[in-house]
Enzyme design. Structure first.
Site, PDB file in Angstrom:
ATOM      1  CG  ASP B  50      -1.969  -1.033   1.237  1.00 49.03           C
ATOM      2  OD1 ASP B  50      -1.800  -2.037   0.524  1.00 49.03           O
ATOM      3  OD2 ASP B  50      -2.979  -0.861   1.941  1.00 49.03           O
ATOM      4  CG  ASP B  78      -5.421  -0.142  -0.790  1.00 48.08           C
ATOM      5  OD1 ASP B  78      -6.269  -0.304  -1.679  1.00 48.08           O
ATOM      6  OD2 ASP B  78      -5.608  -0.471   0.402  1.00 48.08           O
ATOM      7  CG  ASN B 110      -9.516  -2.245  -0.036  1.00 44.66           C
ATOM      8  OD1 ASN B 110      -8.290  -2.214  -0.017  1.00 44.66           O
ATOM      9  ND2 ASN B 110     -10.238  -1.764   0.964  1.00 44.66           N
ATOM     10  NE  ARG B 207     -14.490  -5.508   8.959  1.00 44.79           N
ATOM     11  CZ  ARG B 207     -13.198  -5.651   9.284  1.00 44.79           C
ATOM     12  NH1 ARG B 207     -12.756  -5.242  10.451  1.00 44.79           N
ATOM     13  NH2 ARG B 207     -12.351  -6.196   8.435  1.00 44.79           N
TER      14      ARG B 207
END
Lengths: 309, 307
Positions: B50, B78, B110, B207
């Site tokens: 990232d 990213d 993402n 989640r």
């Protein structure tokens, strides 16, 4: 060592009613004794900053360090917090704010705010909160999978909501719902002798929002205020703020601790304020700002405690 | 458009005209449309995690790892959000890709989606810098064409997030229609979002959306595809990299002092011709130069009369 910035010196206005001591030469100057204490903000390696100040019998100290490394994380995971399925991504495990009162040579009282104790109060069972796309996601898996849908392997409160209000050593505070924070005293523009602002832990919730426990403190000649805030935003689902305010009146050795919980459905708040935001402001951006959010959420719970040392 | 001139402006973090961004993005789309979902890459190659808009640290990355003139790179996605220079970081990589198409492989993360960039900073950054969101739109068009993965010497699989229960083989990944906004579920979503964890089998994130996978799934994927390693990014690691599952998977993280306050170090992973792994670590750029001028804005604690 650093030069004393003349700007700060120019702000010397008031005399101090109580003796105090500033003791970190790395920080910019205090308006009163010439050596304050706005901690250096640069979070570069190696980072450590531990400014402190004493006013009368009270000492306020803070420390900032980088996030925990992998060995420390594994230790926290296995030894300290075995019930949490996963720890927050960013744990500033070396950070703390400590407020201490030396009553006499052998007796003292203190309260500290740190990440480990805050995380110890995160529930280890399912919070029931799910991200906005959860039901669609699960439905598609039901359609797709012939067998059982995937299960949650470890149950814990993945929002990292904590009721933590600080770690007290010495006499506990006593519930007193009639007590109030003396807002008028706090609104006075007394000189700030010491200020710090830090994050204890933070998680991006897999890019579904944010969960953050942060702490800031300002010390004035006669009193201090600390605000420890837990802020949760689950996008399109939930907004929650839990504020702990700790107030100390130095001369009286009196401490007031107020805790407030604010909460509302994300989409309801969004709908309610969609029309009321000036055209140049983005409501979704405002919903990422805990200061804006707390002013637009209802209080759902309040406690207040005091102690006279 | 003068690519060298644009590169020079980018390195200095200077403003790039909207028309330049438009033509850059258009050219990139034409280039990327011909790339496979899983690009073949030869060794030696350097794998980067990232970046998150930390332009100055991206420049350090190139400096510490040989530079694009001499080195082949795979970026695991990213590129944008969080940092102050998402646009410049992404454009720098685009320019390098145009200049040295065989030396840069860009994999989608993402954050390379419309929805996520609207929440986590890139959209706001473009609005701030241009007063409108056109440039953000052009970049999002490019996001839709980025690869989903890469395979190094047929032995090392590179992806942003992780595995998906819907794709057991690289061929299955090659069959995905990738030219779209990242869906909320399905194999393309999983590749960009899933995380390794200490779990026995495919598990649901607490989640409520997203997969966790464990050593069993990694071993099966490695064996089934005759590969040695899965290299992924997506999760912050204090040390810059972290091997898991007996070395079958590695997380590479290349944003030092993430969000300008985590104090972590960053790493890139160089794979040599013998498929040996060499990690190069690097630290964040100092926020100020030698004479006290700010290089990057710092988030100072703002002393205030909070109540």
């Amino acid at each position: 060592m650093d030069q004393v910035p003349p700007v700060t010196r120019g702000r010397q206005v008031r005399s101090l009613p109580l003796p105090h001591r500033c003791n970190n030469p790395r920080n910019p100057a205090c308006a009163h004794c010439g050596t304050v204490i706005i901690p250096s903000p640069a979070a570069i390696m190696p980072l450590e900053d531990t400014p402190s100040i004493s006013v009368g019998s009270w000492t306020i100290e803070s420390r900032k360090r980088p996030i925990l490394d992998t060995p420390a994380l594994s230790q926290w995971e296995s030894e300290h917090l075995p019930g949490l399925g996963a720890l927050p991504e960013m744990i500033f495990g070396g950070n703390y704010v400590r407020i201490r009162c030396d009553l006499d040579e052998s007796k003292h009282w203190d309260i500290e705010f740190n990440a480990l104790d805050a995380l110890r109060e995160v529930p280890t069972e399912d919070s029931g909160v799910r991200v906005s796309c959860a039901s669609d996601w699960l439905r598609s898996k039901h359609r797709r999978c012939d067998g059982a849908p995937p299960q949650i392997a470890k149950q814990y409160d993945w929002t990292y909501t904590t009721r933590y209000r600080g770690t007290v050593t010495g006499c506990p505070l006593v519930a007193d719902t009639t007590a109030e924070l003396p807002l008028a005293m706090l609104a006075k523009p007394d000189p700030i002798l010491f200020f710090d602002d830090m994050v204890l832990y933070e998680d991006e919730l897999g890019d579904n929002g944010a969960s953050m426990y942060s702490c800031k403190v300002r010390v004035m000649p006669e009193r201090l205020l600390l605000l420890a805030r837990f802020f949760l935003r689950v996008d399109d689902v939930l907004l929650r703020v839990q504020d702990t305010r700790l107030y100390v009146e130095f001369a009286q050795n009196r401490v007031v601790r107020e805790w407030k919980r604010y909460e509302a459905d994300y989409n309801e708040v969004f709908k309610r304020h969609r029309g009321g935001v000036p055209p140049h402001r983005d409501l979704r951006a405002l919903l990422r700002d805990s200061n804006w959010v707390v002013d637009h959420l209802p209080i759902v719970e309040r406690t207040c405690e005091t102690i006279q040392l | 458009m003068n690519l060298d001139h644009t590169l020079e402006l980018l390195r200095q973090g200077k403003h790039i005209p909207e028309e330049t961004v438009y033509s850059l993005c258009l050219e990139l789309q034409e280039l990327l449309i011909n790339e496979a979902n899983v690009s073949y890459v030869d060794t030696p190659v350097t794998i980067c995690g990232d970046i998150h808009g930390q332009l100055h640290d991206l420049l350090t990355l190139f400096e510490k790892s040989g530079g694009v003139e001499k080195t082949r790179y795979i970026f695991l996605g990213d590129f944008v959000d969080r940092g102050f220079y998402s646009l410049e970081s992404f454009l720098l990589l685009l320019c390098y890709k145009l200049r040295y198409p065989d030396r840069i492989t860009l994999i989608r993360g993402n954050h390379e989606t419309r929805q996520i960039t609207k929440v986590y900073g890139f959209y706001d950054e473009v609005l701030r810098k241009y007063g409108n969101c056109n440039v953000w739109r052009y970049c999002c068009e490019v996001f839709d064409y980025l690869s989903l993965g890469a395979i190094i010497n047929n032995k090392i699989f590179c992806v942003h997030g992780g595995l998906s229960p819907d794709v057991d083989t690289l061929d299955a990944i090659r069959g995905i229609d990738r030219k779209q906004e990242v869906p909320h579920e399905g194999p393309m979503c999983d590749l960009l979002w899933s995380d390794p964890d200490d779990v026995e089998t495919w598990s649901l994130s607490p989640r409520g959306a997203g997969f966790l996978f464990g050593k069993n799934e990694v071993d099966k994927f490695l064996h089934g595809n005759d590969i040695e390693l899965i290299a992924r990014a997506h999760q912050l690691v204090m040390e810059g990299y972290k091997e898991m599952f007996d070395g079958g998977l590695v997380t590479v993280w290349s944003a030092p002092n993430y969000c300008y306050r985590c104090g972590n170090i960053a790493a890139v992973l160089e794979i040599d011709d013998q498929l040996q792994r060499n990690y190069t670590i690097f630290e964040a750029v100092q926020p100020q130069d030698g004479v006290g001028n700010a290089i990057i804005p710092t988030k100072k604690p703002q002393m205030d009369y909070f109540l």
